[in-house]
Design a protein around this motif. Structure first.
Motif, PDB file in Angstrom:
ATOM      1  N   HIS A   1      62.285  20.041 -27.406  1.00 27.94           N
ATOM      2  CA  HIS A   1      63.419  20.834 -26.937  1.00 27.94           C
ATOM      3  C   HIS A   1      62.968  21.974 -26.029  1.00 27.94           C
ATOM      4  N   TYR A   2      63.945  22.490 -25.241  1.00 29.06           N
ATOM      5  CA  TYR A   2      63.642  23.610 -24.354  1.00 29.06           C
ATOM      6  C   TYR A   2      64.960  24.197 -23.867  1.00 29.06           C
ATOM      7  N   ARG A   3      64.896  25.472 -23.465  1.00 26.23           N
ATOM      8  CA  ARG A   3      66.068  26.158 -22.908  1.00 26.23           C
ATOM      9  C   ARG A   3      66.116  25.933 -21.395  1.00 26.23           C
ATOM     10  N   ASN A   4      66.895  24.951 -20.992  1.00 26.18           N
ATOM     11  CA  ASN A   4      66.979  24.646 -19.570  1.00 26.18           C
ATOM     12  C   ASN A   4      68.396  24.215 -19.224  1.00 26.18           C
ATOM     13  N   ASN A   5      68.818  24.549 -18.016  1.00 23.85           N
ATOM     14  CA  ASN A   5      70.107  24.079 -17.501  1.00 23.85           C
ATOM     15  C   ASN A   5      70.138  24.275 -15.986  1.00 23.85           C
ATOM     16  N   GLU A   6      71.290  23.975 -15.377  1.00 27.15           N
ATOM     17  CA  GLU A   6      71.421  24.040 -13.915  1.00 27.15           C
ATOM     18  C   GLU A   6      71.286  25.468 -13.386  1.00 27.15           C
ATOM     19  N   VAL A   7      71.626  26.456 -14.186  1.00 25.21           N
ATOM     20  CA  VAL A   7      71.470  27.848 -13.755  1.00 25.21           C
ATOM     21  C   VAL A   7      69.995  28.239 -13.741  1.00 25.21           C
ATOM     22  N   PHE A   8      69.273  27.894 -14.794  1.00 30.22           N
ATOM     23  CA  PHE A   8      67.874  28.290 -14.926  1.00 30.22           C
ATOM     24  C   PHE A   8      66.975  27.538 -13.947  1.00 30.22           C
ATOM     25  N   ASN A   9      67.234  26.263 -13.757  1.00 25.76           N
ATOM     26  CA  ASN A   9      66.455  25.452 -12.811  1.00 25.76           C
ATOM     27  C   ASN A   9      67.409  24.685 -11.899  1.00 25.76           C
ATOM     28  N   PRO A  10      67.991  25.369 -10.919  1.00 23.81           N
ATOM     29  CA  PRO A  10      68.981  24.723 -10.055  1.00 23.81           C
ATOM     30  C   PRO A  10      68.335  23.815  -9.003  1.00 23.81           C
ATOM     31  N   HIS A  11      69.158  22.980  -8.391  1.00 22.83           N
ATOM     32  CA  HIS A  11      68.671  22.206  -7.255  1.00 22.83           C
ATOM     33  C   HIS A  11      68.516  23.134  -6.049  1.00 22.83           C
ATOM     34  N   PRO A  12      67.756  22.743  -5.028  1.00 23.71           N
ATOM     35  CA  PRO A  12      67.604  23.604  -3.851  1.00 23.71           C
ATOM     36  C   PRO A  12      68.957  23.946  -3.241  1.00 23.71           C
ATOM     37  N   ALA A  13      69.099  25.173  -2.796  1.00 21.89           N
ATOM     38  CA  ALA A  13      70.395  25.638  -2.291  1.00 21.89           C
ATOM     39  C   ALA A  13      70.851  24.876  -1.055  1.00 21.89           C
ATOM     40  N   ASP A  14      69.907  24.304  -0.302  1.00 15.62           N
ATOM     41  CA  ASP A  14      70.264  23.636   0.952  1.00 15.62           C
ATOM     42  C   ASP A  14      70.393  22.123   0.819  1.00 15.62           C
TER      43      ASP A  14
ATOM     44  N   ARG B   1      71.912   7.554  -5.040  1.00 16.70           N
ATOM     45  CA  ARG B   1      70.520   7.113  -5.035  1.00 16.70           C
ATOM     46  C   ARG B   1      69.755   7.776  -3.900  1.00 16.70           C
ATOM     47  N   GLY B   2      68.471   8.049  -4.166  1.00 16.95           N
ATOM     48  CA  GLY B   2      67.599   8.573  -3.121  1.00 16.95           C
ATOM     49  C   GLY B   2      67.720  10.055  -2.869  1.00 16.95           C
ATOM     50  N   THR B   3      68.489  10.768  -3.716  1.00 17.61           N
ATOM     51  CA  THR B   3      68.654  12.198  -3.493  1.00 17.61           C
ATOM     52  C   THR B   3      67.603  12.994  -4.261  1.00 17.61           C
ATOM     53  N   PHE B   4      67.585  14.288  -4.007  1.00 18.58           N
ATOM     54  CA  PHE B   4      66.593  15.173  -4.602  1.00 18.58           C
ATOM     55  C   PHE B   4      66.734  15.179  -6.127  1.00 18.58           C
ATOM     56  N   PRO B   5      65.618  15.131  -6.864  1.00 17.13           N
ATOM     57  CA  PRO B   5      65.693  15.074  -8.334  1.00 17.13           C
ATOM     58  C   PRO B   5      66.269  16.352  -8.945  1.00 17.13           C
ATOM     59  N   SER B   6      66.849  16.185 -10.111  1.00 14.19           N
ATOM     60  CA  SER B   6      67.354  17.325 -10.869  1.00 14.19           C
ATOM     61  C   SER B   6      66.254  17.906 -11.743  1.00 14.19           C
ATOM     62  N   ARG B   7      66.310  19.238 -11.938  1.00 19.58           N
ATOM     63  CA  ARG B   7      65.314  19.921 -12.776  1.00 19.58           C
ATOM     64  C   ARG B   7      65.945  20.588 -13.992  1.00 19.58           C
ATOM     65  N   ARG B   8      67.173  20.224 -14.322  1.00 18.60           N
ATOM     66  CA  ARG B   8      67.910  21.006 -15.317  1.00 18.60           C
ATOM     67  C   ARG B   8      67.854  20.446 -16.727  1.00 18.60           C
ATOM     68  N   ALA B   9      67.198  19.302 -16.939  1.00 14.20           N
ATOM     69  CA  ALA B   9      67.153  18.685 -18.265  1.00 14.20           C
ATOM     70  C   ALA B   9      65.991  19.233 -19.085  1.00 14.20           C
ATOM     71  N   ALA B  10      66.111  19.164 -20.406  1.00 13.28           N
ATOM     72  CA  ALA B  10      64.990  19.535 -21.271  1.00 13.28           C
ATOM     73  C   ALA B  10      63.889  18.492 -21.199  1.00 13.28           C
ATOM     74  N   PHE B  11      64.277  17.217 -20.995  1.00 10.64           N
ATOM     75  CA  PHE B  11      63.330  16.106 -20.964  1.00 10.64           C
ATOM     76  C   PHE B  11      63.791  15.167 -19.854  1.00 10.64           C
ATOM     77  N   ALA B  12      62.934  14.919 -18.863  1.00 11.73           N
ATOM     78  CA  ALA B  12      63.313  14.063 -17.744  1.00 11.73           C
ATOM     79  C   ALA B  12      62.229  13.037 -17.455  1.00 11.73           C
ATOM     80  N   ALA B  13      62.652  11.777 -17.365  1.00 14.35           N
ATOM     81  CA  ALA B  13      61.790  10.678 -16.919  1.00 14.35           C
ATOM     82  C   ALA B  13      62.316  10.255 -15.560  1.00 14.35           C
ATOM     83  N   ASP B  14      61.567  10.542 -14.507  1.00 14.00           N
ATOM     84  CA  ASP B  14      62.055  10.428 -13.136  1.00 14.00           C
ATOM     85  C   ASP B  14      61.306   9.321 -12.393  1.00 14.00           C
ATOM     86  N   ASN B  15      62.076   8.400 -11.806  1.00 18.52           N
ATOM     87  CA  ASN B  15      61.496   7.262 -11.094  1.00 18.52           C
ATOM     88  C   ASN B  15      60.532   6.496 -12.003  1.00 18.52           C
ATOM     89  N   CYS B  16      60.988   6.241 -13.205  1.00 26.57           N
ATOM     90  CA  CYS B  16      60.156   5.566 -14.216  1.00 26.57           C
ATOM     91  C   CYS B  16      60.812   4.253 -14.632  1.00 26.57           C
TER      92      CYS B  16
END
Length: 500
Positions: free
Chosen positions: A267-280, A287-302
């Motif tokens: 577990h971890y304290r994470n959300n869209e506010v704490f780790n938002p996507h790039p502002a631009d 599909r093919g867009t920038f990855p999200s960083r807001r999850a406590a646990f993420a398996a990306d392109n796996c």
């Protein structure tokens, strides 16, 4: 005489107050002078009194032999944002697919914040750490206190095998604590070498009695994109509390198995506010867009992952997934996922067996396809917001249990999303138990999703009595056991739904 006694009492009271104000170390982990320490270890102190963390000073780690500064945490830097970033009307999806390059990117060879796509540099002044090869980095908490115990989170991948280190903690970092000074105050030595790569079995134990102390440490060790199942890795996670932000990418044929579902908590304290996507740059919806960083646990392109017998939780509210997965042919069994809005985001083919998913609303989000078999889902708001396209199926539920936790717990919704909708969204419920679900079933479906495929068959209550579907949203089609027998059979087949 009375005056002298009074002065003595005042001095004694002041001495007692000073003693009480001082916070002393009761226990260190790793112990001072410890050897055979994992390179992904956290640093933990148990104090004599409750811990209050200050906002100045440094935690520094030096190589004991060379005196070289290895890592430093500056406590004057805030952990991360506490308010949502302003909306950028000019933000766009990346015009070319986001590339998942296979490269060894760590804090030792790359500056955290280096753009991994076409996004601009992040100019925010917050703690930043490269995790799982994501050069843009994550905001993180350098010290997390719990009562009398505090855990220090060094930047990832900074310690090496076969090295001795000493730790300096400045005065003021912990209220009432004088700090740790000198080369002998807190030292430890890491293991001489990494695990044998031919073994293919890695053990994670929070107490340090494994190949790694963190799930992230084990995933960092595993090479990207192994070619076959025979070359795959198994990560066995012993029961324990793993408070860590987990992110990894480009992994294939990896099994992460917990000792028990209730005994392993990641577990971890994470959300869209704490780790938002790039502002631009817009993120995550197609599909093919920038990855999200807001999850406590993420398996990306796996792909070809298996997770079983563990609990994953976000400790934040808001847009805060417990688990986010992007990839194909991923399998989850006996996993408990706890999140808030968008508790689970699943993009790519996933099979869910005997899992529990608890969320606040839009509890299951993503592009699918997902096949849920004998799963239990609870939600305070809408259970799902499906975003699959024509190229694949959406969310299929067989023998699952939906339990609403409020009067707003509708099965799903398909409102216009900033002018966009999902005309091929698909949801199929077969033989499911529905508890405290509004009689209309599905909530708002705007014009852009009037062609959505929403099917229901043999829904029943907790007493196995048929649900009255007469007030269902007219776009929610009821299947007939005779007329639609072939269709029911197809949707009951995970291979037909998922393609594997």
């Amino acid at each position: 005489m009375e005056k002298k006694v009074l002065i003595a009492l005042v001095v004694l009271v002041n001495m007692v107050y000073v003693c009480q104000a001082q916070n002393a170390v009761v226990k260190m982990f790793p112990e001072n002078g410890a050897t055979n320490v994992n390179i992904d270890t956290h640093l933990t102190l148990t104090m004599s009194d409750d811990v209050v963390i200050g906002k100045q000073g440094f935690v520094s780690v030096y190589d004991l032999k060379t005196g070289k500064l290895v890592d430093r945490l500056d406590m004057s830097i805030p952990a991360g944002p506490t308010k949502s970033q302003p909306k950028n009307p000019n933000a766009q999806y990346t015009p070319v697919p986001y590339l998942y390059r296979t490269q060894h990117v760590t804090n030792r060879n790359t500056k955290a914040g280096t753009p991994s796509g076409i996004n601009a540099w992040d100019t925010g002044h917050y703690q930043l750490d490269i995790i799982g090869g994501f050069s843009d980095g994550f905001h993180f908490y350098p010290i997390i206190p719990h009562g009398k115990q505090l855990t220090i989170y060094l930047h990832h991948n900074m310690l090496e095998y076969g090295h001795a280190y000493y730790v300096i903690i400045d005065k003021g970092i912990i209220s009432g604590f004088e700090g740790i000074k000198g080369k002998k105050g807190w030292t430890f030595r890491t293991k001489d070498q990494a695990p044998d790569t031919n073994q293919r079995l890695l053990t994670v134990s929070a107490d340090g009695n494994g190949d790694f102390s963190t799930v992230q440490g084990a995933m960092d060790f595993i090479p990207d994109s192994v070619a076959t199942a025979q070359e795959g890795y198994r990560v066995f996670v012993k029961n324990g509390d793993y408070e860590e932000l987990v992110y990894f990418r480009n992994k294939r044929f990896v099994t992460i198995e917990g000792e028990s579902r209730d005994g392993v908590l990641i577990h971890y304290r994470n959300n869209e506010v704490f780790n938002p996507h790039p502002a631009d740059i817009k993120t995550n919806e197609v599909r093919g867009t920038f990855p999200s960083r807001r999850a406590a646990f993420a398996a990306d392109n796996c792909s070809d992952l298996t997770l079983c017998n563990l609990t994953i939780r976000t400790d934040c509210k808001g847009q805060a997934e417990g688990l986010l997965v992007n990839g194909e042919r991923n399998y989850f069994e006996n996993v408990h996922i706890i999140g808030d809005g968008d508790a689970l985001q699943a993009n790519g083919s996933c099979y869910w067996q005997n899992c529990r998913i608890d969320g606040g609303g839009d509890t299951i989000l993503g592009r699918g396809p997902s096949f849920f078999n004998h799963c239990t889902i609870t939600s305070h708001g809408a259970f799902m917001w499906i975003r699959n396209g024509q190229e694949n199926h959406g969310n299929i539920f067989v023998d699952c249990h939906f339990k609403g936790l409020s009067e707003y717990a509708e099965l799903g919704r398909l409102p216009d999303n900033h002018g966009k909708n999902y005309p091929y969204a698909e949801c199929v419920l077969l033989n499911c138990t529905l508890e405290n679900i509004p009689s209309y079933g599905w909530g708002k479906i705007d014009d852009g999703a009037k062609t959505a495929n929403i099917l229901e068959f043999n829904s029943h209550d907790a007493d196995n009595q048929p649900i009255d579907t007469s007030k269902r949203n007219p776009l929610m089609r009821q299947l007939d056991p005779i007329r639609d027998a072939e269709l029911i059979g197809r949707y009951s087949d995970s291979h037909w739904v998922l393609g594997f």
